[in-house]
Design a protein around this motif. Sequence first.
Motif, PDB file in Angstrom:
ATOM      1  N   LEU A  84       0.840  -1.205   0.000  1.00  0.00           N
ATOM      2  CA  LEU A  84       0.000   0.000   0.000  1.00  0.00           C
ATOM      3  C   LEU A  84       0.871   1.249   0.000  1.00  0.00           C
ATOM      4  O   LEU A  84       1.849   1.342   0.732  1.00  0.00           O
ATOM      5  CB  LEU A  84      -0.905   0.012   1.234  1.00  0.00           C
ATOM      6  CG  LEU A  84      -2.108  -0.947   1.181  1.00  0.00           C
ATOM      7  CD1 LEU A  84      -2.849  -0.927   2.508  1.00  0.00           C
ATOM      8  CD2 LEU A  84      -3.057  -0.563   0.043  1.00  0.00           C
ATOM      9  N   ILE A  85       0.530   2.186  -0.826  1.00  0.00           N
ATOM     10  CA  ILE A  85       1.316   3.415  -0.907  1.00  0.00           C
ATOM     11  C   ILE A  85       0.874   4.387   0.179  1.00  0.00           C
ATOM     12  O   ILE A  85       1.682   5.067   0.781  1.00  0.00           O
ATOM     13  CB  ILE A  85       1.171   4.042  -2.303  1.00  0.00           C
ATOM     14  CG1 ILE A  85       1.863   3.121  -3.323  1.00  0.00           C
ATOM     15  CG2 ILE A  85       1.746   5.444  -2.370  1.00  0.00           C
ATOM     16  CD1 ILE A  85       1.762   3.594  -4.744  1.00  0.00           C
ATOM     17  N   PHE A  86      -0.431   4.397   0.415  1.00  0.00           N
ATOM     18  CA  PHE A  86      -0.927   5.283   1.495  1.00  0.00           C
ATOM     19  C   PHE A  86      -2.256   4.772   2.020  1.00  0.00           C
ATOM     20  O   PHE A  86      -2.950   3.981   1.340  1.00  0.00           O
ATOM     21  CB  PHE A  86      -1.091   6.722   0.995  1.00  0.00           C
ATOM     22  CG  PHE A  86      -2.285   6.912   0.110  1.00  0.00           C
ATOM     23  CD1 PHE A  86      -3.549   7.253   0.651  1.00  0.00           C
ATOM     24  CD2 PHE A  86      -2.189   6.730  -1.263  1.00  0.00           C
ATOM     25  CE1 PHE A  86      -4.631   7.420  -0.190  1.00  0.00           C
ATOM     26  CE2 PHE A  86      -3.271   6.907  -2.083  1.00  0.00           C
ATOM     27  CZ  PHE A  86      -4.497   7.246  -1.553  1.00  0.00           C
ATOM     28  N   VAL A  87      -2.582   5.202   3.218  1.00  0.00           N
ATOM     29  CA  VAL A  87      -3.943   5.014   3.751  1.00  0.00           C
ATOM     30  C   VAL A  87      -4.348   6.360   4.325  1.00  0.00           C
ATOM     31  O   VAL A  87      -3.557   7.012   4.992  1.00  0.00           O
ATOM     32  CB  VAL A  87      -3.996   3.926   4.841  1.00  0.00           C
ATOM     33  CG1 VAL A  87      -5.389   3.884   5.468  1.00  0.00           C
ATOM     34  CG2 VAL A  87      -3.647   2.567   4.266  1.00  0.00           C
ATOM     35  N   ARG A  88      -5.537   6.750   3.999  1.00  0.00           N
ATOM     36  CA  ARG A  88      -5.979   8.069   4.475  1.00  0.00           C
ATOM     37  C   ARG A  88      -7.344   7.886   5.122  1.00  0.00           C
ATOM     38  O   ARG A  88      -8.234   7.256   4.560  1.00  0.00           O
ATOM     39  CB  ARG A  88      -6.095   8.976   3.251  1.00  0.00           C
ATOM     40  CG  ARG A  88      -6.663  10.350   3.536  1.00  0.00           C
ATOM     41  CD  ARG A  88      -6.894  11.024   2.189  1.00  0.00           C
ATOM     42  NE  ARG A  88      -7.459  12.333   2.312  1.00  0.00           N
ATOM     43  CZ  ARG A  88      -8.303  12.846   1.460  1.00  0.00           C
ATOM     44  NH1 ARG A  88      -8.669  12.149   0.395  1.00  0.00           N
ATOM     45  NH2 ARG A  88      -8.776  14.056   1.629  1.00  0.00           N
ATOM     46  N   VAL A  89      -7.493   8.410   6.322  1.00  0.00           N
ATOM     47  CA  VAL A  89      -8.788   8.303   7.028  1.00  0.00           C
ATOM     48  C   VAL A  89      -9.293   9.714   7.250  1.00  0.00           C
ATOM     49  O   VAL A  89      -8.564  10.582   7.678  1.00  0.00           O
ATOM     50  CB  VAL A  89      -8.635   7.590   8.387  1.00  0.00           C
ATOM     51  CG1 VAL A  89      -9.981   7.526   9.103  1.00  0.00           C
ATOM     52  CG2 VAL A  89      -8.090   6.188   8.173  1.00  0.00           C
ATOM     53  N   LYS A  90     -10.555   9.859   6.914  1.00  0.00           N
ATOM     54  CA  LYS A  90     -11.122  11.203   7.022  1.00  0.00           C
ATOM     55  C   LYS A  90     -12.383  11.098   7.866  1.00  0.00           C
ATOM     56  O   LYS A  90     -13.238  10.237   7.622  1.00  0.00           O
ATOM     57  CB  LYS A  90     -11.459  11.685   5.614  1.00  0.00           C
ATOM     58  CG  LYS A  90     -11.540  13.174   5.461  1.00  0.00           C
ATOM     59  CD  LYS A  90     -11.477  13.578   3.990  1.00  0.00           C
ATOM     60  CE  LYS A  90     -11.672  15.070   3.902  1.00  0.00           C
ATOM     61  NZ  LYS A  90     -12.983  15.444   3.504  1.00  0.00           N
ATOM     62  N   GLN A  91     -12.479  11.954   8.873  1.00  0.00           N
ATOM     63  CA  GLN A  91     -13.683  11.960   9.704  1.00  0.00           C
ATOM     64  C   GLN A  91     -13.977  13.403  10.040  1.00  0.00           C
ATOM     65  O   GLN A  91     -13.212  14.053  10.721  1.00  0.00           O
ATOM     66  CB  GLN A  91     -13.435  11.148  10.984  1.00  0.00           C
ATOM     67  CG  GLN A  91     -14.680  10.923  11.765  1.00  0.00           C
ATOM     68  CD  GLN A  91     -14.448   9.936  12.878  1.00  0.00           C
ATOM     69  OE1 GLN A  91     -13.304   9.696  13.305  1.00  0.00           O
ATOM     70  NE2 GLN A  91     -15.518   9.366  13.381  1.00  0.00           N
ATOM     71  N   GLY A  92     -15.061  13.895   9.532  1.00  0.00           N
ATOM     72  CA  GLY A  92     -15.383  15.323   9.683  1.00  0.00           C
ATOM     73  C   GLY A  92     -14.279  16.140   9.057  1.00  0.00           C
ATOM     74  O   GLY A  92     -13.842  15.858   7.940  1.00  0.00           O
ATOM     75  N   GLY A  93     -13.765  17.108   9.817  1.00  0.00           N
ATOM     76  CA  GLY A  93     -12.704  17.967   9.286  1.00  0.00           C
ATOM     77  C   GLY A  93     -11.330  17.344   9.467  1.00  0.00           C
ATOM     78  O   GLY A  93     -10.355  17.795   8.880  1.00  0.00           O
TER      79      GLY A  93
END
Length: 470
Positions: A84-93
Amino acid sequence: MYLRISREDFSWSRSRKAIPVFGLLWSGVLVLALVTVFALRSHLQSIEMSEANQLLTSYLNIHRIFSRSYGPLRFNQENLHEDLIFVRVKQGGDQTLVVGSQAGATGFKEILGLGPEQSGVWLPVDTADGRRVITVITKKYDHGVLVQAGKDGSRGYQLYLKLLRYTAIIVFGSIVLLWPLSLYFIKLSLDPLVTTRKRIRELGKSRGGFLPEHGNGPELDRLYVQINKLIRQNRHLVAEMQQSLDNVAHDLRTPMTRLRSVAEYGLQGDEQAPRLREALSDCLEESERVLAMLRIMMSVAEAESGTMRLEKVDTDLVSLLQQVVVLYEYVAEEKKISVELQTETPVRLKVDPTRISQVWANLLDNAIKYGREGGWVKIIAGTAGDEAFVVFSDNGIGISPVEQGRIWERLYRGDRSRSQKGLGLGLNYVRAVIEAHDGRVSVESRLHQGSRFEVALPLAQEAIQDTIDV
Ligand code: ADP
Protein backbone atom coordinates in the motif's frame (compact mmCIF):
# COMPACT_ATOMS: atom_id res chain seq x y z
CA MET A 1 -8.41 -22.27 -58.79
CA TYR A 2 -5.48 -19.98 -59.45
CA LEU A 3 -5.22 -16.23 -59.33
CA ARG A 4 -4.41 -14.47 -62.57
CA ILE A 5 -3.33 -10.90 -61.92
CA SER A 6 -3.23 -8.35 -64.69
CA ARG A 7 -2.34 -4.68 -64.89
CA GLU A 8 -6.03 -3.82 -65.03
CA ASP A 9 -6.42 -5.12 -61.46
CA PHE A 10 -4.31 -2.22 -60.20
CA SER A 11 -5.81 0.46 -62.42
CA TRP A 12 -7.22 3.64 -60.92
CA SER A 13 -10.82 2.65 -61.67
CA ARG A 14 -10.35 -0.63 -59.78
CA SER A 15 -8.60 1.11 -56.87
CA ARG A 16 -11.41 3.64 -56.66
CA LYS A 17 -13.93 0.84 -56.31
CA ALA A 18 -11.73 -0.86 -53.70
CA ILE A 19 -11.60 2.24 -51.42
CA PRO A 20 -15.07 1.75 -49.80
CA VAL A 21 -14.39 -1.98 -49.34
CA PHE A 22 -11.07 -1.17 -47.75
CA GLY A 23 -12.74 1.48 -45.54
CA LEU A 24 -15.29 -1.06 -44.38
CA LEU A 25 -12.71 -3.75 -43.62
CA TRP A 26 -10.40 -1.33 -41.86
CA SER A 27 -13.21 0.13 -39.74
CA GLY A 28 -14.06 -3.45 -38.79
CA VAL A 29 -10.49 -4.07 -37.66
CA LEU A 30 -10.46 -0.73 -35.82
CA VAL A 31 -13.72 -1.41 -33.98
CA LEU A 32 -12.56 -4.91 -33.06
CA ALA A 33 -9.25 -3.54 -31.79
CA LEU A 34 -10.95 -0.82 -29.72
CA VAL A 35 -13.44 -3.25 -28.22
CA THR A 36 -10.62 -5.66 -27.34
CA VAL A 37 -8.48 -2.91 -25.80
CA PHE A 38 -11.36 -1.55 -23.73
CA ALA A 39 -12.43 -5.00 -22.60
CA LEU A 40 -8.88 -5.89 -21.53
CA ARG A 41 -8.43 -2.51 -19.91
CA SER A 42 -11.53 -2.87 -17.76
CA HIS A 43 -10.47 -6.42 -16.91
CA LEU A 44 -7.04 -5.19 -15.79
CA GLN A 45 -8.65 -2.38 -13.83
CA SER A 46 -11.07 -4.68 -12.07
CA ILE A 47 -8.11 -6.89 -11.03
CA GLU A 48 -6.31 -3.79 -9.78
CA MET A 49 -9.36 -2.62 -7.82
CA SER A 50 -9.98 -5.99 -6.25
CA GLU A 51 -6.30 -6.31 -5.25
CA ALA A 52 -6.42 -2.83 -3.71
CA ASN A 53 -9.63 -3.68 -1.92
CA GLN A 54 -8.18 -6.89 -0.53
CA LEU A 55 -5.07 -5.12 0.68
CA LEU A 56 -7.08 -2.42 2.44
CA THR A 57 -9.52 -4.88 4.02
CA SER A 58 -6.80 -7.14 5.30
CA TYR A 59 -4.90 -4.13 6.58
CA LEU A 60 -7.95 -2.82 8.41
CA ASN A 61 -8.73 -6.27 9.79
CA ILE A 62 -5.25 -7.03 10.99
CA HIS A 63 -4.87 -3.79 12.82
CA ARG A 64 -8.48 -3.72 13.99
CA ILE A 65 -8.52 -0.04 13.37
CA PHE A 66 -12.23 0.11 13.47
CA SER A 67 -13.90 -1.53 16.41
CA ARG A 68 -17.65 -1.17 16.85
CA SER A 69 -17.13 2.20 18.48
CA TYR A 70 -14.45 3.52 16.18
CA GLY A 71 -11.84 3.85 18.81
CA PRO A 72 -8.74 5.89 18.38
CA LEU A 73 -6.86 5.37 15.16
CA ARG A 74 -3.89 3.13 15.72
CA PHE A 75 -2.07 2.93 12.47
CA ASN A 76 1.23 4.29 11.37
CA GLN A 77 3.85 3.80 8.69
CA GLU A 78 5.32 0.72 10.38
CA ASN A 79 2.17 -1.30 10.25
CA LEU A 80 1.15 -0.23 6.72
CA HIS A 81 1.12 -3.12 4.28
CA GLU A 82 4.14 -2.91 2.04
CA ASP A 83 2.06 -2.94 -1.13
CA LEU A 84 0.00 0.00 0.00
CA ILE A 85 1.32 3.42 -0.91
CA PHE A 86 -0.93 5.28 1.49
CA VAL A 87 -3.94 5.01 3.75
CA ARG A 88 -5.98 8.07 4.47
CA VAL A 89 -8.79 8.30 7.03
CA LYS A 90 -11.12 11.20 7.02
CA GLN A 91 -13.68 11.96 9.70
CA GLY A 92 -15.38 15.32 9.68
CA GLY A 93 -12.70 17.97 9.29
CA ASP A 94 -9.93 15.67 10.58
CA GLN A 95 -7.85 13.48 8.42
CA THR A 96 -4.91 11.19 8.92
CA LEU A 97 -2.58 10.19 6.12
CA VAL A 98 -0.10 7.39 6.45
CA VAL A 99 2.33 7.14 3.61
CA GLY A 100 4.28 3.96 2.95
CA SER A 101 8.02 3.85 2.49
CA GLN A 102 7.77 3.06 -1.24
CA ALA A 103 5.78 6.23 -1.87
CA GLY A 104 8.86 8.36 -2.18
CA ALA A 105 9.86 11.30 -0.06
CA THR A 106 7.25 13.94 -0.62
CA GLY A 107 4.64 15.24 -2.98
CA PHE A 108 1.29 13.86 -1.95
CA LYS A 109 -0.71 16.99 -2.31
CA GLU A 110 -3.02 15.25 -4.75
CA ILE A 111 -3.80 12.52 -2.21
CA LEU A 112 -4.81 14.99 0.39
CA GLY A 113 -7.00 16.67 -2.17
CA LEU A 114 -8.70 13.46 -3.33
CA GLY A 115 -12.49 13.78 -3.25
CA PRO A 116 -14.53 11.49 -1.01
CA GLU A 117 -16.04 9.65 -3.96
CA GLN A 118 -12.81 9.34 -5.83
CA SER A 119 -12.07 5.77 -6.40
CA GLY A 120 -10.44 4.41 -9.47
CA VAL A 121 -7.35 3.17 -11.11
CA TRP A 122 -4.32 4.65 -12.71
CA LEU A 123 -4.46 8.07 -11.16
CA PRO A 124 -1.30 9.91 -12.09
CA VAL A 125 0.36 11.33 -9.05
CA ASP A 126 3.48 13.48 -8.86
CA THR A 127 6.02 12.22 -6.40
CA ALA A 128 9.56 13.23 -5.66
CA ASP A 129 10.84 10.45 -7.97
CA GLY A 130 8.61 11.62 -10.77
CA ARG A 131 5.15 10.77 -11.93
CA ARG A 132 3.66 7.49 -10.87
CA VAL A 133 0.38 5.75 -11.30
CA ILE A 134 -1.68 4.55 -8.36
CA THR A 135 -4.91 2.67 -7.92
CA VAL A 136 -7.13 4.32 -5.31
CA ILE A 137 -9.89 2.63 -3.39
CA THR A 138 -12.38 4.43 -1.15
CA LYS A 139 -14.53 2.89 1.58
CA LYS A 140 -17.26 4.57 3.59
CA TYR A 141 -18.15 3.70 7.12
CA ASP A 142 -20.78 4.90 9.62
CA HIS A 143 -20.56 8.37 11.15
CA GLY A 144 -19.09 9.81 7.96
CA VAL A 145 -15.80 7.95 8.25
CA LEU A 146 -14.04 7.63 4.91
CA VAL A 147 -11.04 5.44 4.36
CA GLN A 148 -8.96 5.69 1.21
CA ALA A 149 -5.97 3.62 0.25
CA GLY A 150 -3.67 3.60 -2.78
CA LYS A 151 -1.69 0.80 -4.30
CA ASP A 152 0.99 0.91 -6.96
CA GLY A 153 -0.82 0.51 -10.29
CA SER A 154 2.12 0.87 -12.63
CA ARG A 155 2.36 -2.83 -13.45
CA GLY A 156 -1.18 -3.00 -14.76
CA TYR A 157 -0.81 0.39 -16.38
CA GLN A 158 2.39 -0.64 -18.18
CA LEU A 159 0.65 -3.76 -19.38
CA TYR A 160 -2.19 -1.66 -20.70
CA LEU A 161 0.24 0.70 -22.50
CA LYS A 162 1.98 -2.26 -24.11
CA LEU A 163 -1.37 -3.63 -25.26
CA LEU A 164 -2.28 -0.25 -26.70
CA ARG A 165 1.02 -0.07 -28.61
CA TYR A 166 0.66 -3.55 -30.10
CA THR A 167 -2.95 -2.87 -31.04
CA ALA A 168 -1.96 0.33 -32.83
CA ILE A 169 0.76 -1.56 -34.73
CA ILE A 170 -1.74 -4.25 -35.72
CA VAL A 171 -4.37 -1.70 -36.80
CA PHE A 172 -1.96 0.27 -38.99
CA GLY A 173 -0.10 -2.83 -40.15
CA SER A 174 -3.38 -4.34 -41.29
CA ILE A 175 -3.48 -1.71 -44.08
CA VAL A 176 -0.73 -3.64 -45.88
CA LEU A 177 -2.92 -6.75 -45.86
CA LEU A 178 -6.33 -5.18 -46.27
CA TRP A 179 -5.54 -3.15 -49.41
CA PRO A 180 -4.65 -6.15 -51.60
CA LEU A 181 -7.56 -8.01 -50.02
CA SER A 182 -9.97 -5.21 -51.05
CA LEU A 183 -8.56 -5.24 -54.59
CA TYR A 184 -9.06 -9.00 -54.65
CA PHE A 185 -12.71 -8.67 -53.54
CA ILE A 186 -13.31 -6.14 -56.31
CA LYS A 187 -11.64 -8.47 -58.80
CA LEU A 188 -13.86 -11.33 -57.63
CA SER A 189 -17.01 -9.26 -57.90
CA LEU A 190 -16.07 -7.92 -61.35
CA ASP A 191 -14.93 -11.28 -62.72
CA PRO A 192 -18.37 -12.28 -64.09
CA LEU A 193 -18.60 -8.92 -65.89
CA VAL A 194 -15.14 -9.28 -67.41
CA THR A 195 -15.89 -12.86 -68.52
CA THR A 196 -19.20 -11.75 -70.04
CA ARG A 197 -17.47 -8.92 -71.91
CA LYS A 198 -14.91 -11.36 -73.35
CA ARG A 199 -17.59 -13.86 -74.34
CA ILE A 200 -19.69 -11.21 -76.04
CA ARG A 201 -16.59 -9.99 -77.92
CA GLU A 202 -15.92 -13.56 -79.10
CA LEU A 203 -19.55 -13.86 -80.16
CA GLY A 204 -19.23 -10.65 -82.16
CA LYS A 205 -16.14 -12.02 -83.92
CA SER A 206 -17.65 -15.38 -84.73
CA ARG A 207 -20.94 -13.79 -85.90
CA GLY A 208 -22.82 -16.83 -84.60
CA GLY A 209 -23.45 -18.94 -81.52
CA PHE A 210 -24.77 -18.00 -78.11
CA LEU A 211 -23.56 -17.47 -74.56
CA PRO A 212 -23.42 -20.67 -72.45
CA GLU A 213 -26.63 -20.79 -70.41
CA HIS A 214 -25.47 -23.35 -67.83
CA GLY A 215 -22.62 -23.79 -65.39
CA ASN A 216 -21.90 -20.10 -64.73
CA GLY A 217 -23.75 -19.82 -61.42
CA PRO A 218 -27.45 -18.94 -61.13
CA GLU A 219 -27.11 -15.14 -61.62
CA LEU A 220 -24.95 -15.34 -64.74
CA ASP A 221 -27.03 -18.20 -66.15
CA ARG A 222 -30.16 -16.06 -65.88
CA LEU A 223 -28.37 -13.04 -67.39
CA TYR A 224 -27.02 -15.11 -70.29
CA VAL A 225 -30.51 -16.50 -70.99
CA GLN A 226 -31.78 -12.93 -71.32
CA ILE A 227 -28.84 -11.85 -73.50
CA ASN A 228 -29.33 -14.90 -75.73
CA LYS A 229 -32.99 -13.98 -76.07
CA LEU A 230 -31.96 -10.52 -77.27
CA ILE A 231 -29.40 -12.00 -79.67
CA ARG A 232 -32.06 -14.32 -81.13
CA GLN A 233 -34.48 -11.40 -81.59
CA ASN A 234 -31.75 -9.31 -83.14
CA ARG A 235 -30.67 -12.01 -85.57
CA HIS A 236 -34.26 -12.72 -86.49
CA LEU A 237 -34.79 -9.02 -87.21
CA VAL A 238 -31.63 -8.76 -89.32
CA ALA A 239 -32.58 -11.93 -91.23
CA GLU A 240 -36.05 -10.52 -91.89
CA MET A 241 -34.59 -7.23 -93.12
CA GLN A 242 -32.18 -9.05 -95.40
CA GLN A 243 -34.98 -11.23 -96.65
CA SER A 244 -37.06 -8.14 -97.46
CA LEU A 245 -34.08 -6.57 -99.22
CA ASP A 246 -33.54 -9.75 -101.25
CA ASN A 247 -37.21 -9.84 -102.14
CA VAL A 248 -37.11 -6.22 -103.28
CA ALA A 249 -33.97 -6.92 -105.32
CA HIS A 250 -35.60 -9.94 -106.86
CA ASP A 251 -38.82 -8.06 -107.69
CA LEU A 252 -36.92 -5.11 -109.16
CA ARG A 253 -34.98 -7.23 -111.60
CA THR A 254 -37.85 -7.82 -114.02
CA PRO A 255 -38.98 -4.18 -114.35
CA MET A 256 -35.35 -3.05 -114.58
CA THR A 257 -34.60 -5.56 -117.34
CA ARG A 258 -37.71 -4.35 -119.17
CA LEU A 259 -36.60 -0.74 -118.74
CA ARG A 260 -33.20 -1.54 -120.20
CA SER A 261 -34.77 -3.35 -123.16
CA VAL A 262 -37.09 -0.38 -123.80
CA ALA A 263 -34.16 2.02 -123.73
CA GLU A 264 -32.18 -0.25 -126.08
CA TYR A 265 -35.15 -0.48 -128.40
CA GLY A 266 -35.56 3.30 -128.37
CA LEU A 267 -31.93 3.75 -129.31
CA GLN A 268 -32.19 1.54 -132.38
CA GLY A 269 -32.22 3.49 -135.65
CA ASP A 270 -31.11 7.08 -136.21
CA GLU A 271 -34.34 8.98 -136.42
CA GLN A 272 -34.45 10.19 -132.72
CA ALA A 273 -33.60 13.71 -131.73
CA PRO A 274 -30.14 14.04 -130.11
CA ARG A 275 -31.63 15.00 -126.72
CA LEU A 276 -33.84 11.94 -126.75
CA ARG A 277 -30.86 9.75 -127.68
CA GLU A 278 -28.87 11.15 -124.83
CA ALA A 279 -31.69 10.62 -122.35
CA LEU A 280 -32.19 7.05 -123.54
CA SER A 281 -28.44 6.34 -123.26
CA ASP A 282 -28.47 7.63 -119.68
CA CYS A 283 -31.46 5.41 -118.93
CA LEU A 284 -29.64 2.43 -120.39
CA GLU A 285 -26.49 3.16 -118.40
CA GLU A 286 -28.32 3.66 -115.12
CA SER A 287 -30.48 0.58 -115.59
CA GLU A 288 -27.29 -1.43 -116.30
CA ARG A 289 -25.86 -0.11 -113.04
CA VAL A 290 -28.97 -0.96 -111.03
CA LEU A 291 -29.12 -4.40 -112.65
CA ALA A 292 -25.47 -5.04 -111.76
CA MET A 293 -26.26 -4.04 -108.21
CA LEU A 294 -29.28 -6.31 -108.06
CA ARG A 295 -27.27 -9.18 -109.55
CA ILE A 296 -24.59 -8.89 -106.86
CA MET A 297 -27.18 -8.58 -104.10
CA MET A 298 -28.92 -11.70 -105.33
CA SER A 299 -25.61 -13.57 -105.54
CA VAL A 300 -24.74 -12.56 -101.99
CA ALA A 301 -28.20 -13.64 -100.82
CA GLU A 302 -27.71 -16.98 -102.55
CA ALA A 303 -24.24 -17.47 -101.07
CA GLU A 304 -25.42 -16.56 -97.58
CA SER A 305 -28.41 -18.88 -97.72
CA GLY A 306 -26.21 -21.69 -99.07
CA THR A 307 -28.02 -21.89 -102.40
CA MET A 308 -25.25 -20.36 -104.56
CA ARG A 309 -24.48 -22.75 -107.38
CA LEU A 310 -20.73 -23.22 -107.56
CA GLU A 311 -19.29 -24.79 -110.71
CA LYS A 312 -16.20 -26.15 -108.95
CA VAL A 313 -13.43 -27.35 -111.24
CA ASP A 314 -9.74 -27.98 -110.76
CA THR A 315 -8.24 -24.51 -111.22
CA ASP A 316 -4.84 -22.86 -111.01
CA LEU A 317 -5.17 -19.79 -108.82
CA VAL A 318 -2.01 -18.25 -110.24
CA SER A 319 -3.30 -18.21 -113.81
CA LEU A 320 -6.60 -16.69 -112.60
CA LEU A 321 -4.64 -13.94 -110.87
CA GLN A 322 -2.49 -13.34 -113.94
CA GLN A 323 -5.61 -12.89 -116.10
CA VAL A 324 -7.10 -10.39 -113.64
CA VAL A 325 -3.83 -8.43 -113.42
CA VAL A 326 -3.75 -8.12 -117.21
CA LEU A 327 -7.36 -6.93 -117.17
CA TYR A 328 -6.49 -4.14 -114.72
CA GLU A 329 -3.19 -3.13 -116.35
CA TYR A 330 -4.71 -0.13 -118.08
CA VAL A 331 -6.57 1.15 -114.94
CA ALA A 332 -3.41 0.80 -112.86
CA GLU A 333 -1.30 2.60 -115.46
CA GLU A 334 -3.73 5.52 -115.48
CA LYS A 335 -3.07 6.01 -111.76
CA LYS A 336 0.64 5.22 -112.17
CA ILE A 337 0.30 2.31 -109.75
CA SER A 338 2.64 -0.63 -110.14
CA VAL A 339 1.04 -4.03 -109.75
CA GLU A 340 3.38 -6.82 -108.78
CA LEU A 341 2.37 -10.48 -108.66
CA GLN A 342 4.59 -12.79 -106.57
CA THR A 343 3.60 -16.40 -106.76
CA GLU A 344 4.93 -19.88 -106.22
CA THR A 345 4.43 -22.71 -108.65
CA PRO A 346 0.82 -23.22 -109.72
CA VAL A 347 -1.58 -23.36 -106.79
CA ARG A 348 -4.28 -25.80 -107.80
CA LEU A 349 -7.69 -25.73 -106.13
CA LYS A 350 -11.19 -27.00 -106.77
CA VAL A 351 -13.10 -23.72 -107.05
CA ASP A 352 -15.63 -21.93 -109.21
CA PRO A 353 -13.20 -20.03 -111.49
CA THR A 354 -15.72 -17.37 -112.56
CA ARG A 355 -16.67 -16.47 -108.99
CA ILE A 356 -13.07 -16.59 -107.71
CA SER A 357 -11.94 -14.38 -110.63
CA GLN A 358 -14.63 -11.89 -109.59
CA VAL A 359 -13.20 -11.99 -106.06
CA TRP A 360 -9.65 -11.23 -107.30
CA ALA A 361 -11.06 -8.51 -109.57
CA ASN A 362 -12.89 -6.86 -106.67
CA LEU A 363 -9.86 -6.91 -104.39
CA LEU A 364 -7.50 -5.61 -107.09
CA ASP A 365 -10.05 -3.01 -108.18
CA ASN A 366 -10.26 -1.71 -104.58
CA ALA A 367 -6.48 -1.75 -104.12
CA ILE A 368 -6.06 0.44 -107.21
CA LYS A 369 -9.17 2.57 -106.59
CA TYR A 370 -8.16 3.38 -103.01
CA GLY A 371 -4.42 3.35 -103.77
CA ARG A 372 -2.35 6.51 -104.00
CA GLU A 373 -1.22 8.03 -107.30
CA GLY A 374 2.23 6.52 -108.12
CA GLY A 375 1.80 3.87 -105.40
CA TRP A 376 2.05 0.10 -105.52
CA VAL A 377 -0.06 -3.02 -105.20
CA LYS A 378 1.48 -6.38 -104.32
CA ILE A 379 -0.26 -9.70 -104.77
CA ILE A 380 1.30 -12.72 -103.12
CA ALA A 381 -0.09 -16.20 -103.63
CA GLY A 382 1.10 -19.48 -102.17
CA THR A 383 0.28 -22.33 -99.84
CA ALA A 384 0.69 -22.76 -96.11
CA GLY A 385 -0.28 -26.00 -94.40
CA ASP A 386 -3.52 -27.24 -95.86
CA GLU A 387 -4.52 -23.82 -97.16
CA ALA A 388 -3.86 -21.68 -100.20
CA PHE A 389 -3.54 -17.97 -99.55
CA VAL A 390 -3.67 -14.84 -101.65
CA VAL A 391 -2.70 -11.49 -100.16
CA PHE A 392 -3.48 -8.11 -101.73
CA SER A 393 -1.43 -5.29 -100.19
CA ASP A 394 -1.44 -1.63 -101.15
CA ASN A 395 -0.01 1.62 -99.81
CA GLY A 396 -3.23 3.53 -100.33
CA ILE A 397 -5.58 5.54 -98.13
CA GLY A 398 -6.06 2.75 -95.57
CA ILE A 399 -9.12 1.98 -93.48
CA SER A 400 -9.79 3.29 -89.97
CA PRO A 401 -10.28 0.68 -87.20
CA VAL A 402 -13.97 1.63 -86.88
CA GLU A 403 -14.57 1.20 -90.62
CA GLN A 404 -12.70 -2.12 -90.69
CA GLY A 405 -15.60 -3.73 -88.84
CA ARG A 406 -18.15 -2.40 -91.32
CA ILE A 407 -16.61 -2.73 -94.79
CA TRP A 408 -18.05 -6.26 -95.17
CA GLU A 409 -21.62 -5.05 -94.74
CA ARG A 410 -24.01 -4.77 -97.63
CA LEU A 411 -24.01 -1.34 -99.29
CA TYR A 412 -21.45 0.06 -96.84
CA ARG A 413 -19.06 2.61 -98.30
CA GLY A 414 -16.26 4.33 -96.39
CA ASP A 415 -16.63 8.10 -95.94
CA ARG A 416 -13.44 8.84 -97.85
CA SER A 417 -14.36 6.52 -100.69
CA ARG A 418 -17.40 8.38 -101.90
CA SER A 419 -15.39 10.27 -104.50
CA GLN A 420 -14.76 6.91 -106.22
CA LYS A 421 -17.28 4.91 -108.18
CA GLY A 422 -18.72 1.95 -106.32
CA LEU A 423 -21.79 0.22 -104.99
CA GLY A 424 -20.58 -0.80 -101.55
CA LEU A 425 -21.23 -4.45 -102.43
CA GLY A 426 -17.80 -5.65 -103.58
CA LEU A 427 -16.40 -6.86 -100.26
CA ASN A 428 -19.77 -8.21 -99.25
CA TYR A 429 -19.70 -10.35 -102.38
CA VAL A 430 -16.03 -11.31 -101.81
CA ARG A 431 -16.75 -12.65 -98.35
CA ALA A 432 -19.93 -14.45 -99.42
CA VAL A 433 -18.10 -16.26 -102.26
CA ILE A 434 -15.03 -17.11 -100.18
CA GLU A 435 -17.15 -18.46 -97.33
CA ALA A 436 -19.22 -20.47 -99.81
CA HIS A 437 -15.86 -22.07 -100.72
CA ASP A 438 -15.22 -22.78 -96.98
CA GLY A 439 -12.48 -20.17 -96.93
CA ARG A 440 -11.96 -16.97 -94.95
CA VAL A 441 -11.03 -13.42 -95.71
CA SER A 442 -9.56 -10.83 -93.35
CA VAL A 443 -8.24 -7.32 -93.41
CA GLU A 444 -5.41 -5.46 -91.71
CA SER A 445 -5.10 -1.79 -92.40
CA ARG A 446 -3.62 1.45 -91.12
CA LEU A 447 -5.12 4.76 -91.99
CA HIS A 448 -3.09 6.69 -94.62
CA GLN A 449 -0.58 3.83 -94.81
CA GLY A 450 -2.31 1.06 -96.71
CA SER A 451 -4.33 -2.12 -96.47
CA ARG A 452 -3.75 -5.84 -96.63
CA PHE A 453 -6.55 -8.24 -97.55
CA GLU A 454 -5.84 -11.93 -97.06
CA VAL A 455 -7.90 -14.73 -98.55
CA ALA A 456 -7.39 -18.32 -97.37
CA LEU A 457 -8.94 -21.26 -99.20
CA PRO A 458 -8.72 -24.93 -98.28
CA LEU A 459 -6.48 -26.80 -100.72
CA ALA A 460 -8.14 -29.51 -102.81
CA GLN A 461 -7.67 -32.95 -101.19
CA GLU A 462 -5.62 -34.20 -104.14
CA ALA A 463 -3.31 -31.20 -103.88
CA ILE A 464 -2.68 -31.91 -100.20
CA GLN A 465 -1.92 -35.51 -101.05
CA ASP A 466 0.56 -34.34 -103.74
CA THR A 467 2.35 -32.13 -101.26
CA ILE A 468 2.67 -35.00 -98.78
CA ASP A 469 3.99 -37.38 -101.48
CA VAL A 470 6.68 -34.98 -102.64
P1 ADP B 1 -16.96 0.04 -102.87
O1 ADP B 1 -15.53 -0.13 -103.26
O2 ADP B 1 -17.89 -0.11 -103.99
O3 ADP B 1 -17.21 1.24 -102.06
P2 ADP B 1 -16.53 -2.36 -101.34
O4 ADP B 1 -17.50 -3.29 -100.66
O5 ADP B 1 -15.63 -2.96 -102.35
O6 ADP B 1 -17.36 -1.17 -101.89
O7 ADP B 1 -15.65 -1.71 -100.22
C1 ADP B 1 -16.29 -1.17 -99.07
C2 ADP B 1 -15.43 -0.05 -98.50
O8 ADP B 1 -14.21 -0.59 -98.00
C3 ADP B 1 -15.00 0.98 -99.50
O9 ADP B 1 -16.00 1.96 -99.66
C4 ADP B 1 -13.72 1.52 -98.89
O10 ADP B 1 -14.04 2.52 -97.95
C5 ADP B 1 -13.15 0.35 -98.14
N1 ADP B 1 -12.05 -0.32 -98.89
C6 ADP B 1 -12.10 -1.51 -99.53
N2 ADP B 1 -10.89 -1.85 -100.03
C7 ADP B 1 -10.04 -0.87 -99.68
C8 ADP B 1 -8.64 -0.63 -99.87
N3 ADP B 1 -7.86 -1.48 -100.52
N4 ADP B 1 -8.10 0.49 -99.32
C9 ADP B 1 -8.86 1.35 -98.62
N5 ADP B 1 -10.19 1.19 -98.42
C10 ADP B 1 -10.78 0.11 -98.92
